[in-house]
Scaffold this active site. Sequence first.
Site, PDB file in Angstrom:
ATOM      1  N   HIS A 143       0.820  -1.224   0.000  1.00 31.33           N
ATOM      2  CA  HIS A 143       0.000   0.000   0.000  1.00 31.33           C
ATOM      3  C   HIS A 143       0.854   1.275   0.000  1.00 31.33           C
ATOM      4  O   HIS A 143       0.363   2.343   0.346  1.00 31.33           O
ATOM      5  CB  HIS A 143      -0.950   0.063   1.211  1.00 31.33           C
ATOM      6  CG  HIS A 143      -2.083  -0.924   1.188  1.00 31.33           C
ATOM      7  ND1 HIS A 143      -1.909  -2.265   1.367  1.00 31.33           N
ATOM      8  CD2 HIS A 143      -3.418  -0.744   1.028  1.00 31.33           C
ATOM      9  CE1 HIS A 143      -3.086  -2.875   1.323  1.00 31.33           C
ATOM     10  NE2 HIS A 143      -4.016  -1.987   1.100  1.00 31.33           N
ATOM     11  N   ASP A 210       1.645  -1.022  -7.463  1.00 36.08           N
ATOM     12  CA  ASP A 210       1.003  -1.219  -6.165  1.00 36.08           C
ATOM     13  C   ASP A 210      -0.203  -2.135  -6.336  1.00 36.08           C
ATOM     14  O   ASP A 210      -1.002  -1.970  -7.259  1.00 36.08           O
ATOM     15  CB  ASP A 210       0.570   0.136  -5.595  1.00 36.08           C
ATOM     16  CG  ASP A 210       0.287   0.063  -4.104  1.00 36.08           C
ATOM     17  OD1 ASP A 210      -0.669  -0.640  -3.720  1.00 36.08           O
ATOM     18  OD2 ASP A 210       1.010   0.702  -3.316  1.00 36.08           O
ATOM     19  N   GLY A 211      -0.328  -3.080  -5.410  1.00 31.21           N
ATOM     20  CA  GLY A 211      -1.453  -4.001  -5.486  1.00 31.21           C
ATOM     21  C   GLY A 211      -2.793  -3.340  -5.242  1.00 31.21           C
ATOM     22  O   GLY A 211      -3.833  -3.904  -5.576  1.00 31.21           O
ATOM     23  N   HIS A 212      -2.793  -2.169  -4.629  1.00 26.47           N
ATOM     24  CA  HIS A 212      -4.037  -1.440  -4.380  1.00 26.47           C
ATOM     25  C   HIS A 212      -4.032  -0.161  -5.203  1.00 26.47           C
ATOM     26  O   HIS A 212      -3.340   0.790  -4.877  1.00 26.47           O
ATOM     27  CB  HIS A 212      -4.188  -1.116  -2.893  1.00 26.47           C
ATOM     28  CG  HIS A 212      -5.597  -0.745  -2.501  1.00 26.47           C
ATOM     29  ND1 HIS A 212      -6.379   0.131  -3.229  1.00 26.47           N
ATOM     30  CD2 HIS A 212      -6.364  -1.163  -1.457  1.00 26.47           C
ATOM     31  CE1 HIS A 212      -7.566   0.246  -2.634  1.00 26.47           C
ATOM     32  NE2 HIS A 212      -7.584  -0.529  -1.571  1.00 26.47           N
ATOM     33  N   HIS A 272     -11.073  -7.298  -5.712  1.00 30.35           N
ATOM     34  CA  HIS A 272     -11.306  -6.348  -4.620  1.00 30.35           C
ATOM     35  C   HIS A 272     -12.013  -5.107  -5.170  1.00 30.35           C
ATOM     36  O   HIS A 272     -11.484  -4.411  -6.029  1.00 30.35           O
ATOM     37  CB  HIS A 272      -9.942  -5.989  -4.011  1.00 30.35           C
ATOM     38  CG  HIS A 272     -10.029  -5.184  -2.756  1.00 30.35           C
ATOM     39  ND1 HIS A 272     -10.070  -3.816  -2.774  1.00 30.35           N
ATOM     40  CD2 HIS A 272     -10.092  -5.564  -1.461  1.00 30.35           C
ATOM     41  CE1 HIS A 272     -10.137  -3.374  -1.517  1.00 30.35           C
ATOM     42  NE2 HIS A 272     -10.160  -4.415  -0.701  1.00 30.35           N
ATOM     43  N   GLU A 324     -13.283  -9.043  -0.147  1.00 30.24           N
ATOM     44  CA  GLU A 324     -13.996  -7.754  -0.286  1.00 30.24           C
ATOM     45  C   GLU A 324     -14.257  -7.489  -1.763  1.00 30.24           C
ATOM     46  O   GLU A 324     -13.984  -6.408  -2.290  1.00 30.24           O
ATOM     47  CB  GLU A 324     -13.178  -6.620   0.320  1.00 30.24           C
ATOM     48  CG  GLU A 324     -12.787  -6.867   1.778  1.00 30.24           C
ATOM     49  CD  GLU A 324     -12.014  -5.713   2.391  1.00 30.24           C
ATOM     50  OE1 GLU A 324     -11.038  -5.259   1.758  1.00 30.24           O
ATOM     51  OE2 GLU A 324     -12.408  -5.265   3.476  1.00 30.24           O
ATOM     52  N   GLU A 340     -18.760  -2.349   0.751  1.00 33.35           N
ATOM     53  CA  GLU A 340     -17.937  -1.524   1.627  1.00 33.35           C
ATOM     54  C   GLU A 340     -18.215  -0.040   1.396  1.00 33.35           C
ATOM     55  O   GLU A 340     -18.408   0.401   0.259  1.00 33.35           O
ATOM     56  CB  GLU A 340     -16.453  -1.832   1.371  1.00 33.35           C
ATOM     57  CG  GLU A 340     -15.534  -1.082   2.326  1.00 33.35           C
ATOM     58  CD  GLU A 340     -14.059  -1.391   2.078  1.00 33.35           C
ATOM     59  OE1 GLU A 340     -13.758  -2.442   1.490  1.00 33.35           O
ATOM     60  OE2 GLU A 340     -13.224  -0.557   2.486  1.00 33.35           O
ATOM     61  N   CYS A 342     -16.206   2.355   1.448  1.00 29.33           N
ATOM     62  CA  CYS A 342     -15.186   2.900   0.541  1.00 29.33           C
ATOM     63  C   CYS A 342     -15.534   2.614  -0.922  1.00 29.33           C
ATOM     64  O   CYS A 342     -15.175   3.389  -1.811  1.00 29.33           O
ATOM     65  CB  CYS A 342     -13.815   2.304   0.846  1.00 29.33           C
ATOM     66  SG  CYS A 342     -13.019   2.990   2.301  1.00 29.33           S
ATOM     67  N   CYS A 415     -10.284   2.529   7.026  1.00 28.30           N
ATOM     68  CA  CYS A 415     -10.296   3.160   5.709  1.00 28.30           C
ATOM     69  C   CYS A 415     -11.583   3.940   5.461  1.00 28.30           C
ATOM     70  O   CYS A 415     -11.573   4.988   4.811  1.00 28.30           O
ATOM     71  CB  CYS A 415     -10.115   2.111   4.618  1.00 28.30           C
ATOM     72  SG  CYS A 415     -11.261   0.715   4.710  1.00 28.30           S
TER      73      CYS A 415
HETATM   74 ZN   LIG Z   1     -13.205   1.143   3.632  1.00 31.13          ZN
END
Ligand SMILES: [Zn+2]
Length: 658
Positions: A143, A210-212, A272, A324, A340, A342, A415
Site C-alpha cells: 500500500h 502497487d497491489g491497491h 477487490h 472484499e 464496503e 469505501c 479506511c
Molecule cells: Zn473502507
Amino acid sequence: MADFRDQIRGPVVPPAGARRPLGVGDVEIGGGPFGRWQRINREAGIALGRERMESSGVLSNLRWAAGEGEGPYRGYRFQDSDLYKLLEAVAWEHGREPAGSYRAFVAESAALLARAQRADGYLNSHYQTVKPDRVFAELEYSHEMYCAGHLFQAAVAAVRTGCGEGAGTPGPGGEEPGDQEPGGELLAVARRLADHLVDVFLTGGHGGIDGHAEVETALVELYRLTGHRPYLELASRLVDGRGKGLIADVGTGPLYAQDHLPVREAGTPVGHAVRQLYLDAGVVDVAVETGDASLLESSVRRWEDMVATKTSITGGHGSRHDGEAFGERYELPPDRAYNESCAAVASIHWSWRLFLATGQGRYTDLIERTLYNAFAASTSADGTRFFYVNPLQRRTDLVEDAYLGRRREWFACACCPPNIMRLVSSLGHYVATADDDGLSVHQYVPGLIRAGAITLAVETGYPWDGRVVFTVREAPGTARTLRLRIPAWSAAGDLTPGPDGYAAIRRAWRPGDTFTLDLDMSPRLVHPHRRIDALRGCVAVERGPLVYCFEQADQDTDVEDLALEPGTALRVVDRPDRPDLAGVGRTVLIEADAVRLPPAPAAGLPYFTTPAGLHTDPSTDLSTGTRTTATAIPYHQWDNRDGGAMRVWIPLAQGRTP
Ligand SMILES: [Zn+2]
C-alpha cells in the site's frame, strides 16, 4: 499553469471541455439530507477523526518515523492514509467555510510529514520504522503508493482551497522551507514523494505496481494542479501495466488486484471492489488527459457491465466478504452483500469522471442512487458511527457480530470513516457543472449554485418531496441553457429529457425568473432480474431516489415472517405534524399490505417435498388475522434505533389472494 482550472476548488478538474465542474464553495447546500450530512460531518465527524488520529496511533507512527518518538508501530501498514483522507476532508471544509483551526491542522500535519519524510522524498511510516529494508519490495500488499495517492489528493485539496498556505519548515535535505512552494508545505511534501515515485518507477526502471490502485487518479490530479507531465506519464504506466503479472500473487489470485488482463481487455469489474473502482477512476483520468478513446471505452464497458450485473439496488458494490470482492454476474446476495463504504465513495468518483468525460445522465443517476443509499447508510444519524459493510439484510442473530453487525465509531482498519468524511465535505462539487452555454444541475439540493455568470437559487424538500423550484439570481442577459437531470425513475411532466437524460431549457434568463421541476415521487415496487437467484420471489420498495427497507422496529410481527400482498398499494406516510422519528430524524415512511406467514418448521431439515414458505397455507384465511401492515423506512436511516433485523428485499406472498 494559469487557466480556468486554477479557479476551481474541487477534487476533479479535467481539461477544458464541454463540462466544467464547480468548486466545493460554489454550491451552498442549505438543507435536506446533503445539508444535514455536511453539518454533522463538520460538527461531529471531523472532530472525531482528529481525535482518532492520535488515539489510533497514526500520528505516533509518523513521529517515530520522524525520530521524535518510539514504537511500536500501531495499526495496519496503510495507517498513514487515514490522516491523508482526513486532511483532504478538512481542506474541503475549509473551501466551504474557511476556519483557522483547519489551516492549523493542515500546517501541523504537513510539518510532521516533512520531518518524517526521507531526504530522497520517500514517506511511509510503516516501512520507515518497521521494514526499512523492504521499501518498494512487496508492492503487492504494501500500500505504499496507495498511501502516497491519498497524500497527493489531500495536497491538491489544500492548494485548491487555500488551506495549505502557512509557515513551512526546511525539507529533510535542508532545502528551502515548504512555503517557498506556492500552495504550502503539504504540496511540497507531496511533490517530493511524487518526484521520488517518478524517479523509481518511471525513469528508474522499477517495474512494480502497487497491489491497491489509487495513486493513478491521484497522480493525474497532481499533474492537473502542477502541469508536471511525468506524474501523468507514471499514472499511464501504472494503468497500462496491469494484466502483465507485475503484481505478485499473494494467494488471492490475479483477479484480486485486477492483474488478470490488461485494462483495455477487461470486460467486467473483478476482484477487490475498492481497488477496481479506484483503478477505473484513474483509467478515465488518464484516458481524458491523453485523448485515448479506446482506454476510455474500456472503462465505459466495465461500468455498464457492473451496473447491469454487479450492483446492489442501493448502488453498493462487492458481493463477497471473501476478498472484499465483486462476485460473478448476478451474484448479489442481500444478506452477505459486502458493499464496503469505501466502494460507494470510489464508485461515485468513477461515475463522476465518466460523466465529465461523456455528459451522460446514467452516470449521475448512479451517483444519486449511491449517494442516497449505499453511501448515506454508512453514517449514523448523529454522524459519529460508521458502517464498514453495508448489507441489505440483517438477521437478529447477526446483531452482535461485533465488527460488521452495527455501525461503530472507528475500526482497526479505518479506511472508511475518513473516506466518508472527504466525500461529504466535497458534496458541492457533484451538484452541478458549468458550460459555455449555461449550466447543468445533477443533484437536487436546496441552496445556491454559482456557475460562471449564472447564479441559481434552489428550493426543494427533495428527496422527501419531488418539487424543485429554481429562481435565477444572476444571469448574463443573453440566452443560456439550463439542463436538468431527469432521473430514470421519474417522468418529468412537461420536461422531456434528451438521450443524455437531461431536459434543456433555453432562454434569455433574467434575475427573478423561476421555473419548476416536478419529479414523480410515487412509491415503486421493484422486482429483481430473474438471474439474481438470491432475490428470487422478493420485491423492494423505492420512492424518488430512496431505496426503502423493512426494519424490525416498525413492524408488529417478526420481519422474517412478513410477505407483501401481491398488488398491494404503497401508502406514503409523511407526517408534517411530527416529521422527526426518534433516533432517525426527518423521514417519510411507506406502508404496504402484508401477510404474516404461517409458522415455519423449526426442527428438521429446512427442505420440503412440496412448495413451502411463501405460499400461504390453503387453510389460512387472509381476511381473518394473517393480514397486517409492513412499514418501510429509507434504507439510509436504518440501524439508528435498536439494532433489530432489517431487510430491503421482502418476499411477495404467492398463492391465494383474499
Ligand atoms: Zn473502507
